[in-house]
Design a protein around this motif. Structure first.
Motif, PDB file in Angstrom:
ATOM      1  N   GLU A 172       0.838  -1.203   0.000  1.00 51.13           N
ATOM      2  CA  GLU A 172       0.000   0.000   0.000  1.00 51.13           C
ATOM      3  C   GLU A 172       0.875   1.257   0.000  1.00 51.13           C
ATOM      4  N   PRO A 173       0.273   2.438  -0.287  1.00 53.19           N
ATOM      5  CA  PRO A 173       1.025   3.697  -0.210  1.00 53.19           C
ATOM      6  C   PRO A 173       1.729   3.832   1.131  1.00 53.19           C
ATOM      7  N   SER A 174       2.979   4.220   1.088  1.00 51.17           N
ATOM      8  CA  SER A 174       3.782   4.247   2.305  1.00 51.17           C
ATOM      9  C   SER A 174       4.797   5.385   2.215  1.00 51.17           C
ATOM     10  N   LEU A 175       5.596   5.492   3.231  1.00 54.98           N
ATOM     11  CA  LEU A 175       6.765   6.372   3.184  1.00 54.98           C
ATOM     12  C   LEU A 175       7.947   5.581   3.700  1.00 54.98           C
ATOM     13  N   VAL A 176       9.111   5.941   3.231  1.00 51.68           N
ATOM     14  CA  VAL A 176      10.331   5.378   3.790  1.00 51.68           C
ATOM     15  C   VAL A 176      11.091   6.521   4.439  1.00 51.68           C
ATOM     16  N   GLU A 177      11.697   6.211   5.559  1.00 50.74           N
ATOM     17  CA  GLU A 177      12.470   7.245   6.230  1.00 50.74           C
ATOM     18  C   GLU A 177      13.797   6.672   6.713  1.00 50.74           C
ATOM     19  N   GLU A 178      14.725   7.572   6.806  1.00 55.55           N
ATOM     20  CA  GLU A 178      16.067   7.216   7.232  1.00 55.55           C
ATOM     21  C   GLU A 178      16.018   6.526   8.593  1.00 55.55           C
ATOM     22  N   LEU A 179      16.779   5.464   8.747  1.00 50.83           N
ATOM     23  CA  LEU A 179      16.870   4.780  10.032  1.00 50.83           C
ATOM     24  C   LEU A 179      17.658   5.660  10.996  1.00 50.83           C
ATOM     25  N   VAL A 180      17.004   6.085  12.068  1.00 54.79           N
ATOM     26  CA  VAL A 180      17.616   7.024  13.005  1.00 54.79           C
ATOM     27  C   VAL A 180      18.403   6.261  14.067  1.00 54.79           C
ATOM     28  N   ASP A 181      19.657   6.628  14.227  1.00 55.78           N
ATOM     29  CA  ASP A 181      20.485   6.055  15.290  1.00 55.78           C
ATOM     30  C   ASP A 181      20.221   6.869  16.554  1.00 55.78           C
ATOM     31  N   PHE A 182      19.202   6.453  17.309  1.00 55.70           N
ATOM     32  CA  PHE A 182      18.793   7.276  18.444  1.00 55.70           C
ATOM     33  C   PHE A 182      19.289   6.702  19.760  1.00 55.70           C
ATOM     34  N   GLU A 183      19.448   7.613  20.705  1.00 56.43           N
ATOM     35  CA  GLU A 183      19.840   7.236  22.063  1.00 56.43           C
ATOM     36  C   GLU A 183      18.617   6.936  22.915  1.00 56.43           C
ATOM     37  N   LYS A 184      17.559   7.749  22.751  1.00 59.30           N
ATOM     38  CA  LYS A 184      16.335   7.573  23.524  1.00 59.30           C
ATOM     39  C   LYS A 184      15.126   7.972  22.685  1.00 59.30           C
ATOM     40  N   GLU A 185      14.001   7.348  23.000  1.00 61.55           N
ATOM     41  CA  GLU A 185      12.725   7.833  22.479  1.00 61.55           C
ATOM     42  C   GLU A 185      12.093   8.676  23.584  1.00 61.55           C
ATOM     43  N   ILE A 186      11.662   9.869  23.218  1.00 58.59           N
ATOM     44  CA  ILE A 186      11.147  10.833  24.185  1.00 58.59           C
ATOM     45  C   ILE A 186       9.807  11.367  23.673  1.00 58.59           C
ATOM     46  N   ALA A 187       9.064  12.002  24.559  1.00 57.09           N
ATOM     47  CA  ALA A 187       7.774  12.556  24.149  1.00 57.09           C
ATOM     48  C   ALA A 187       7.428  13.763  24.997  1.00 57.09           C
ATOM     49  N   VAL A 188       6.700  14.679  24.365  1.00 57.91           N
ATOM     50  CA  VAL A 188       6.140  15.835  25.062  1.00 57.91           C
ATOM     51  C   VAL A 188       4.666  15.917  24.698  1.00 57.91           C
ATOM     52  N   ILE A 189       3.816  16.066  25.698  1.00 58.19           N
ATOM     53  CA  ILE A 189       2.403  16.311  25.456  1.00 58.19           C
ATOM     54  C   ILE A 189       2.143  17.800  25.643  1.00 58.19           C
ATOM     55  N   VAL A 190       1.502  18.387  24.650  1.00 60.37           N
ATOM     56  CA  VAL A 190       1.229  19.824  24.646  1.00 60.37           C
ATOM     57  C   VAL A 190      -0.279  20.026  24.527  1.00 60.37           C
ATOM     58  N   ALA A 191      -0.791  21.057  25.169  1.00 60.69           N
ATOM     59  CA  ALA A 191      -2.218  21.385  25.080  1.00 60.69           C
ATOM     60  C   ALA A 191      -2.374  22.818  24.599  1.00 60.69           C
ATOM     61  N   ARG A 192      -3.436  23.048  23.830  1.00 64.70           N
ATOM     62  CA  ARG A 192      -3.760  24.406  23.368  1.00 64.70           C
ATOM     63  C   ARG A 192      -5.277  24.575  23.423  1.00 64.70           C
ATOM     64  N   ASN A 193      -5.732  25.691  23.994  1.00 64.42           N
ATOM     65  CA  ASN A 193      -7.167  25.976  23.984  1.00 64.42           C
ATOM     66  C   ASN A 193      -7.496  26.988  22.886  1.00 64.42           C
ATOM     67  N   ASP A 194      -8.776  27.330  22.757  1.00 66.65           N
ATOM     68  CA  ASP A 194      -9.201  28.196  21.665  1.00 66.65           C
ATOM     69  C   ASP A 194      -8.759  29.638  21.867  1.00 66.65           C
ATOM     70  N   ARG A 195      -8.328  29.977  23.074  1.00 68.83           N
ATOM     71  CA  ARG A 195      -7.786  31.315  23.321  1.00 68.83           C
ATOM     72  C   ARG A 195      -6.352  31.446  22.794  1.00 68.83           C
ATOM     73  N   GLY A 196      -5.753  30.308  22.470  1.00 68.23           N
ATOM     74  CA  GLY A 196      -4.369  30.305  22.024  1.00 68.23           C
ATOM     75  C   GLY A 196      -3.369  30.052  23.128  1.00 68.23           C
ATOM     76  N   ASP A 197      -3.855  29.771  24.353  1.00 67.72           N
ATOM     77  CA  ASP A 197      -2.946  29.416  25.446  1.00 67.72           C
ATOM     78  C   ASP A 197      -2.331  28.045  25.150  1.00 67.72           C
ATOM     79  N   ILE A 198      -1.030  27.909  25.391  1.00 62.64           N
ATOM     80  CA  ILE A 198      -0.319  26.652  25.121  1.00 62.64           C
ATOM     81  C   ILE A 198       0.473  26.253  26.362  1.00 62.64           C
ATOM     82  N   SER A 199       0.408  24.970  26.717  1.00 64.81           N
ATOM     83  CA  SER A 199       1.127  24.469  27.881  1.00 64.81           C
ATOM     84  C   SER A 199       1.643  23.068  27.589  1.00 64.81           C
TER      85      SER A 199
END
Length: 380
Positions: A172-199
């Motif tokens: 099926e339609p796909s993408l290929v991407e460079e294999l990343v030599d990573f040290e860690k997988e990390i994540a950030v969760i961000v929130a935004r309301n309709d006023r434009g406040d971001i946290s």
């Protein structure tokens, strides 16, 4: 919103799994009426909501008819009928995250193009329409092939190491991407309301189950260098601002061995990388999502203490009625919080629950979490 939502707002959630379940647990605090649509008659949310409808999330008429009498719709899964959500938006139903964002994130190719157009750091990639195109890629072997649509929880991803591997690649339609030599997988969760406040929530570090490619172990807050944490949070804020999203957005990233941060994927909803926030932060990701879509002030995301989250996955050789071994034993240890998702049947690597382990000492929290991993098992 024009309507005072305290006890009056009719909120629909597309998807009745564990994320919907935990959203309901938080929505109860606002007296919101919650309606759930899910294809599984035994979905975890079925007995907790004001109204449960069993039906397809991908069928236009089902989604449209479910939502047309509601005030607002949100999602706990991206695989939904966006055409129906667009029509509902046109007719005045509030949809958060917005249908245009869900459409973009449903397609990993569009996600990657969005990163490129908005100067978001990401691995080099190339879009592929057929498997035959894989022989002509400009991305050198080895590389990662990802289905553009419908991949989730580690599915829809293949490592292509040699030309021989292309024989078993996705057609099926796909993408290929460079294999990343990573040290860690990390994540950030961000929130935004309709006023434009971001946290943003503090950066978390993740470990994945090598067999299932699922998050298995998460540590918060991170002890990576402060500049790494700040950079990751700024990237997440930029993405939320560029998208003008209303709601929660999980930004999964790689930290490479040479200190670069590369964005991997986005999820416009509460996410597995934020479950620890229920016990570990002043505001949980579920409360923050509701604050954002209700256009309320965003809550403090400060960490209360060190928190480790582990997923409870179905044990490899068991399938059938779920049985939880070791629950009483782990609950006997201080700082251990068990969340079972109400799924009747287990199967190998199915997400059946999670456990959050908190302690003022990071190393003690990690040690206790490893013990919980060895002690609490989901069998049949």
């Amino acid at each position: 919103m024009a309507k005072d939502f305290y006890g009056e707002l009719q909120l629909g959630i597309l998807g009745g799994g564990q994320l919907g379940r935990m959203l309901i647990q938080e929505a109860i605090n606002y007296n919101v009426n919650v309606h759930i649509l899910d294809p599984d008659k035994n979905a975890p949310c079925r007995k907790l909501c004001n109204r449960f409808e069993c039906g397809s999330l991908s069928d236009f008429e089902t989604v449209y008819n479910f939502g047309k009498e509601l005030d607002m719709i949100t999602i706990e899964i991206e695989k939904v009928n966006v055409d129906a959500l667009e029509k509902l938006e046109e007719e005045g139903v509030v949809v958060y995250p917005q249908s245009r964002i869900i459409r973009l994130i449903q397609d990993k190719g569009l996600q990657k193009q969005f990163f490129k157009q908005n100067d978001i750091p990401t691995a080099a990639f190339q879009l592929m329409s057929t498997k035959d195109n894989l022989y002509e890629t400009v991305i050198g072997l080895p590389y990662i092939q990802k289905l553009r649509r419908d991949g989730y929880d580690g599915k829809g991803v293949k490592k292509i190491s040699t030309p021989d591997d292309i024989a078993t690649a996705f057609t099926e339609p796909s993408l290929v991407e460079e294999l990343v030599d990573f040290e860690k997988e990390i994540a950030v969760i961000v929130a935004r309301n309709d006023r434009g406040d971001i946290s943003t929530f503090p950066l978390v570090e993740m470990e994945f189950n090598p067999q299932a490619n699922l998050v298995e172990f998460l540590i918060s807050p991170s002890t990576l260098a402060l500049e790494i944490q700040v950079q990751a949070e700024e990237i997440a804020k930029k993405i939320a601002g560029d998208l003008q999203i209303v709601g929660l957005l999980a930004v999964e990233m790689f930290l490479t061995r040479d200190g670069q941060i590369l964005v991997n994927e986005l999820a416009p909803r509460p996410h597995n990388s934020g479950h620890h926030t229920i016990e570990g932060n002043l505001t949980s990701q579920f409360a923050q999502h509701l604050r954002a879509i209700f256009n309320l002030p965003l809550g403090s995301t400060a960490a209360r203490t060190h928190a480790v989250m582990i997923n409870l996955l179905g044990e490899p050789k068991y399938e059938g009625l779920a049985k939880y071994d070791g629950v009483e034993e782990v609950l006997g240890r201080e700082g251990v919080f068990v969340h079972l998702y109400g799924k009747k049947y287990t199967k190998p690597f199915r997400k059946m629950g999670h456990v959050c382990i908190v302690n003022e000492d990071r190393e003690v929290a990690i040690k206790n979490a490893r013990w919980v991993q060895e002690t609490l098992k989901v069998k049949a």
